[in-house]
Scaffold this motif. Structure first.
Motif, PDB file in Angstrom:
ATOM      1  N   PRO B 113       0.806  -1.220   0.000  1.00 39.55           N
ATOM      2  CA  PRO B 113       0.000   0.000   0.000  1.00 39.55           C
ATOM      3  C   PRO B 113       0.838   1.268   0.000  1.00 39.55           C
ATOM      4  O   PRO B 113       0.382   2.294  -0.469  1.00 39.55           O
ATOM      5  CB  PRO B 113      -0.816  -0.106   1.290  1.00 39.55           C
ATOM      6  N   TYR B 114       2.082   1.186   0.498  1.00 44.47           N
ATOM      7  CA  TYR B 114       2.915   2.387   0.492  1.00 44.47           C
ATOM      8  C   TYR B 114       3.071   2.934  -0.915  1.00 44.47           C
ATOM      9  O   TYR B 114       3.129   4.136  -1.129  1.00 44.47           O
ATOM     10  CB  TYR B 114       4.298   2.077   1.076  1.00 44.47           C
ATOM     11  N   ALA B 115       3.141   2.020  -1.898  1.00 52.20           N
ATOM     12  CA  ALA B 115       3.421   2.438  -3.266  1.00 52.20           C
ATOM     13  C   ALA B 115       2.195   2.999  -3.975  1.00 52.20           C
ATOM     14  O   ALA B 115       2.309   3.550  -5.057  1.00 52.20           O
ATOM     15  CB  ALA B 115       3.999   1.272  -4.058  1.00 52.20           C
ATOM     16  N   VAL B 116       1.006   2.829  -3.392  1.00 54.41           N
ATOM     17  CA  VAL B 116      -0.207   3.290  -4.065  1.00 54.41           C
ATOM     18  C   VAL B 116      -0.470   4.746  -3.681  1.00 54.41           C
ATOM     19  O   VAL B 116      -0.523   5.080  -2.494  1.00 54.41           O
ATOM     20  CB  VAL B 116      -1.411   2.405  -3.688  1.00 54.41           C
ATOM     21  N   ALA B 117      -0.613   5.603  -4.683  1.00 53.61           N
ATOM     22  CA  ALA B 117      -0.844   7.021  -4.426  1.00 53.61           C
ATOM     23  C   ALA B 117      -2.145   7.222  -3.655  1.00 53.61           C
ATOM     24  O   ALA B 117      -3.141   6.570  -3.961  1.00 53.61           O
ATOM     25  CB  ALA B 117      -0.912   7.778  -5.747  1.00 53.61           C
ATOM     26  N   PRO B 118      -2.153   8.140  -2.668  1.00 50.36           N
ATOM     27  CA  PRO B 118      -3.396   8.402  -1.935  1.00 50.36           C
ATOM     28  C   PRO B 118      -4.577   8.688  -2.866  1.00 50.36           C
ATOM     29  O   PRO B 118      -5.692   8.214  -2.603  1.00 50.36           O
ATOM     30  CB  PRO B 118      -3.041   9.621  -1.094  1.00 50.36           C
ATOM     31  N   ALA B 119      -4.337   9.408  -3.955  1.00 52.43           N
ATOM     32  CA  ALA B 119      -5.444   9.718  -4.868  1.00 52.43           C
ATOM     33  C   ALA B 119      -6.003   8.441  -5.498  1.00 52.43           C
ATOM     34  O   ALA B 119      -7.214   8.319  -5.707  1.00 52.43           O
ATOM     35  CB  ALA B 119      -4.971  10.680  -5.955  1.00 52.43           C
ATOM     36  N   VAL B 120      -5.128   7.463  -5.769  1.00 48.79           N
ATOM     37  CA  VAL B 120      -5.595   6.203  -6.341  1.00 48.79           C
ATOM     38  C   VAL B 120      -6.288   5.363  -5.264  1.00 48.79           C
ATOM     39  O   VAL B 120      -7.296   4.699  -5.535  1.00 48.79           O
ATOM     40  CB  VAL B 120      -4.423   5.433  -6.995  1.00 48.79           C
ATOM     41  N   VAL B 123      -9.756   6.360  -5.221  1.00 47.15           N
ATOM     42  CA  VAL B 123     -10.534   5.789  -6.325  1.00 47.15           C
ATOM     43  C   VAL B 123     -10.916   4.336  -6.015  1.00 47.15           C
ATOM     44  O   VAL B 123     -12.056   3.915  -6.211  1.00 47.15           O
ATOM     45  CB  VAL B 123      -9.743   5.873  -7.650  1.00 47.15           C
ATOM     46  N   LEU B 124      -9.964   3.572  -5.485  1.00 45.29           N
ATOM     47  CA  LEU B 124     -10.225   2.167  -5.154  1.00 45.29           C
ATOM     48  C   LEU B 124     -11.347   2.027  -4.120  1.00 45.29           C
ATOM     49  O   LEU B 124     -12.266   1.223  -4.280  1.00 45.29           O
ATOM     50  CB  LEU B 124      -8.951   1.514  -4.582  1.00 45.29           C
ATOM     51  N   GLY B 231      -4.992  13.671  -1.195  1.00 45.00           N
ATOM     52  CA  GLY B 231      -5.340  12.938  -2.410  1.00 45.00           C
ATOM     53  C   GLY B 231      -6.549  12.038  -2.218  1.00 45.00           C
ATOM     54  O   GLY B 231      -7.395  11.918  -3.108  1.00 45.00           O
TER      55      GLY B 231
END
Lengths: 283, 293
Positions: B113-120, B123-124, B231
C-alpha cells in the motif's frame, strides 16, 4: 522462536492472513473489475473473479483513455508524463543534493553554515502547505504546463542532502588524504571515490523519490491545464470525480491498475533498497 | 561533526551548493514569504484593490465557526488515523515477527500500500463502497446496513479514515518490524526462562523498547493525516458531503483555488506552517534524546 506454542503460532498466522486479505482485497477487486465489460460491472452484485476482457480494456485505456468522453487523454500519454516526472524528481533530487552535501562536508567556505541551515529548514514544509504562493511563483516564471514546472519545485528538499551528508561524514579521512597526496582534484575524488561508494544510498533514495514523484497529485492538478501534461494519478482521480450516468467502471479500474503498477513493481522488486531507503530517508 | 581533511578551493563549493540554494530560495523562501505577506492582504470582489489589513484575515478566521469546525475535524481525524493505524500495524508486526514460515510473503504483500498514491487509494475505495455497484456496500446492505458515503457525512468520514489507515499501514509496519527485530534475543530468552509467557514478554520487554519508534511514527502519522490524505479526499469526497470531510488542508485548497479567497487561504497556510514547524521541533527534540539513550 523461544518456545513452541502451537496455538500462538496459529493465531499469528490467522491475524496475518486477515491483514493480507484486508490489504489485498481492494487491489484484487480493482483487477477483477478491469477484466470485465461495462454491462457486467453495472449489474449488482459485481463479479469477484476475473473475466475475459483484460486485454481489450487495457488496450482501450492506453490508446483512447476513458472512452466516449470529450477531453479524455489516452493513458500512454499520462503514463509517459508520470514517468518523466518521477524520474525527473528522483534524479534531480539526488543530483542537486549529492553535490550540495559534498560541498558542505568537504570544503570550508564563508556562509557554509548559513547554506546548511537554509537547506535544513525546508525539511519542515510539505508543498501542500504553501500551494497558493508557490503556484504564483511558478506561474510568474512561465512554468505552468511544462515538465520543468512539474519537476523543479519538488526537488527542493532537505532529506536527500542530509542522507548524503551523514554518509560522507562516515567515509574515512584516509581516503581523502590519499587522494590529495596523489594530486587528485576535488571533482576527481568525487567521481572516482565518493560516487562509487554512495551507490547503495543512491539506489535507496532513488526508490523512495521515484514513488514520491509518481504519486504526486495536488501539484500536477494545480499547474497543468493542458491535457498533454496530465499525470496518470491525477487523470484517474479526475475521471473518478466526474458524475456519470453510465460509468465505465471496467475502464476506470483498468486506469487505476496502470496508475499503481509502476510504483508497486518498484517496491516489490527493489524491496531491500526500498526498506533501507524508507528507514534512512525519514530519519 | 566535522571533517578533518578538506579541500582548498574558492569558487567550487559555491558552484556545488548553488543549484540547491537557488531552488530553495525560489520555490521555498520566496513563496513562504509571499504566504505571510498575502495573509495580511485583502482584495475586493473584483480583484482590483488590494489592501493591507494587518491581522484581519486571522481575526476573521478565528471568528469563523466553519474554521473551528474544520480544525476540530482535523484533530479528531488525525488522532483516529494515528491511533488505529499504529495499533493495527503494531499487531501485524508483532505477529510477523513471530512466524517463521511464510514471513517473506506476508511482508511482501504488507508493503504494497505504500506504493499506491493516496489519490488512487481514494478511487479504489470509492469503487468498493460505491452505493450502486460497490461490493462492500452491497455486503453491508445484505446485513442491513445502508452505506452511502455520498450523502451520509459520518460514513464519508469513516471511509476516508479507513482508506487513510490502509494507505499508511505498510510504513508503520516496516518501522515496527525493524524495531522488534532489533530487540536482543537474549532478553526475550531470559524472560522466557523466568517463566514469562508471550503476552507478558510483549508488554514488559518489547512494548517499552518500541516506544521511541512508536513516538516517531505518531508524529509521522499525524503529519500524514494532516497533509498526505489530501489525495484521498480529492478522489473520494471533495470535502463533502456538506463539510463532513473538509479537513484543514482541503480547506486551504478549496478557499484559495475555488473560492478565490487568497488572503484567507494564505492565513490558513501560515497557521498550518506553524503547526508543521511545531511538530518538526517535537520530532527533533525526541531524536536528540534518543541519541543519548
Amino acid at each position: 522462536m523461544v518456545e513452541n506454542r502451537p496455538w500462538v503460532t496459529f493465531l499469528s498466522h490467522f491475524v496475518l492472513i486477515i491483514g493480507l486479505i484486508v490489504i489485498a482485497f481492494p487491489v484484487w477487486m480493482t483487477f477483477v473489475a478491469s477484466t470485465h465489460d461495462q454491462e457486467t460491472m453495472l449489474r449488482s452484485p459485481v463479479p469477484i473473479w476475473p473475466g475475459p476482457y483484460l486485454l481489450e480494456n487495457y488496450w482501450t485505456v492506453l490508446t483512447e483513455g476513458y472512452r466516449n468522453r470529450p477531453g479524455t487523454v489516452p493513458l500512454y500519454i499520462t503514463l509517459t508524463n508520470s514517468m518523466i516526472m518521477a524520474l525527473g524528481v528522483a534524479i534531480g533530487k539526488i543530483f542537486i543534493s549529492i553535490i550540495a552535501a559534498f560541498a558542505i562536508v568537504y570544503f570550508r567556505f564563508p556562509f557554509r553554515m548559513a547554506f546548511f541551515w537554509a537547506i535544513f529548514v525546508t525539511l519542515m514544509l510539505p508543498v501542500e502547505v504553501r500551494i497558493v504562493p508557490t503556484y504564483g511563483v511558478v506561474a510568474g516564471l512561465g512554468m505552468l504546463d511544462s515538465y520543468s514546472g512539474l519537476i523543479v519545485p519538488l526537488i527542493a528538499s532537505a532529506t536527500a542532502t542530509f542522507l548524503f551528508r551523514q554518509f560522507f561524514l562516515s567515509v574515512p579521512d584516509e581516503l581523502t588524504e590519499a587522494a590529495r597526496v596523489d594530486g587528485a582534484s576535488p571533482m576527481r575524488f568525487f567521481w572516482d571515490i565518493l560516487l562509487p561508494m554512495s551507490r547503495t544510498s543512491i539506489a535507496a533514495l532513488f526508490v523512495i523519490q521515484f514513488i514520491y514523484g509518481w504519486n504526486q497529485y495536488l501539484w500536477p492538478l494545480l499547474i497543468t491545464t493542458k491535457e498533454s501534461f496530465y499525470t496518470v494519478v491525477m487523470a484517474v482521480s479526475r475521471q473518478a470525480n466526474v458524475v456519470d450516468s453510465v460509468p465505465s467502471w471496467n475502464l476506470l479500474m483498468a486506469m487505476a491498475m496502470l496508475a499503481m503498477l509502476p510504483p508497486v513493481l518498484v517496491v516489490v522488486f527493489m524491496q531491500r533498497q526500498f526498506v533501507r531507503g524508507l528507514v534512512e530517508v525519514e530519519k | 561533526m566535522e571533517k578533518r581533511v578538506t579541500f582548498n578551493e574558492r569558487l567550487l563549493p559555491y558552484l556545488l551548493v548553488a543549484p540547491q540554494i537557488v531552488i530553495t530560495l525560489v520555490f521555498f523562501f520566496w513563496p513562504s514569504g509571499q504566504a505571510i505577506w498575502q495573509s495580511m492582504l485583502t482584495e475586493d470582489a473584483f480583484g482590483g484593490n488590494t489592501k493591507f489589513v494587518w491581522f484581519d484575515n486571522f481575526a476573521h478566521l478565528f471568528g469563523d465557526p466553519n474554521y473551528y469546525a474544520s480544525a476540530r475535524l482535523t484533530l479528531v481525524f488525525s488522532a483516529l488515523v494515528a491511533s488505529i493505524g499504529l495499533a493495527v500495524s503494531l499487531l501485524l508486526a508483532v505477529m510477523a515477527d513471530r512466524v517463521i514460515r511464510g514471513a517473506s510473503v506476508y511482508k511482501m504483500i504488507l508493503v504494497w500500500p505504500y506504493a499506491v498514491a493516496p489519490a488512487v487509494v481514494g478511487v479504489l475505495f470509492g469503487f468498493l463502497f460505491n452505493p450502486s455497484v460497490g461490493v462492500i456496500a452491497w455486503m453491508l446492505a445484505a446485513i442491513g446496513i445502508e452505506f452511502n458515503y455520498v450523502i451520509n457525512g459520518n460514513q464519508a468520514l469513516i471511509l476516508v479514515l479507513f482508506a487513510a489507515v490502509w494507505n499508511q499501514i505498510s510504513y508503520n509496519f516496516l518501522f515496527f518490524l525493524a524495531g522488534l527485530q532489533s530487540i536482543p534475543k537474549s532478553l526475550i530468552e531470559a524472560a522466557a526462562i523466568d517463566g514469562a509467557g508471550p503476552g507478558k514478554r510483549f508488554w514488559d520487554i518489547a512494548f517499552p523498547l518500541l516506544s521511541p519508534t512508536g513516538f516517531f511514527l505518531l508524529v509521522i502519522n499525524i503529519i500524514y493525516a494532516f497533509f498526505g490524505t489530501f489525495g484521498i479526499i480529492g478522489s473520494l469526497t471533495q470535502g463533502g458531503p456538506g463539510q463532513a470531510t473538509n479537513i484543514l488542508i482541503w480547506k486551504v485548497y478549496n478557499d484559495g483555488f475555488r473560492g478565490q479567497d487568497l488572503g484567507g487561504s494564505s492565513a490558513q497556510s501560515v497557521i498550518l506552517m506553524i503547526v508543521v514547524i511545531g511538530l518538526t521541533f517535537v520530532q527533533f527534540r525526541f531524536i536528540e534524546r534518543r541519541v543519548h539513550y
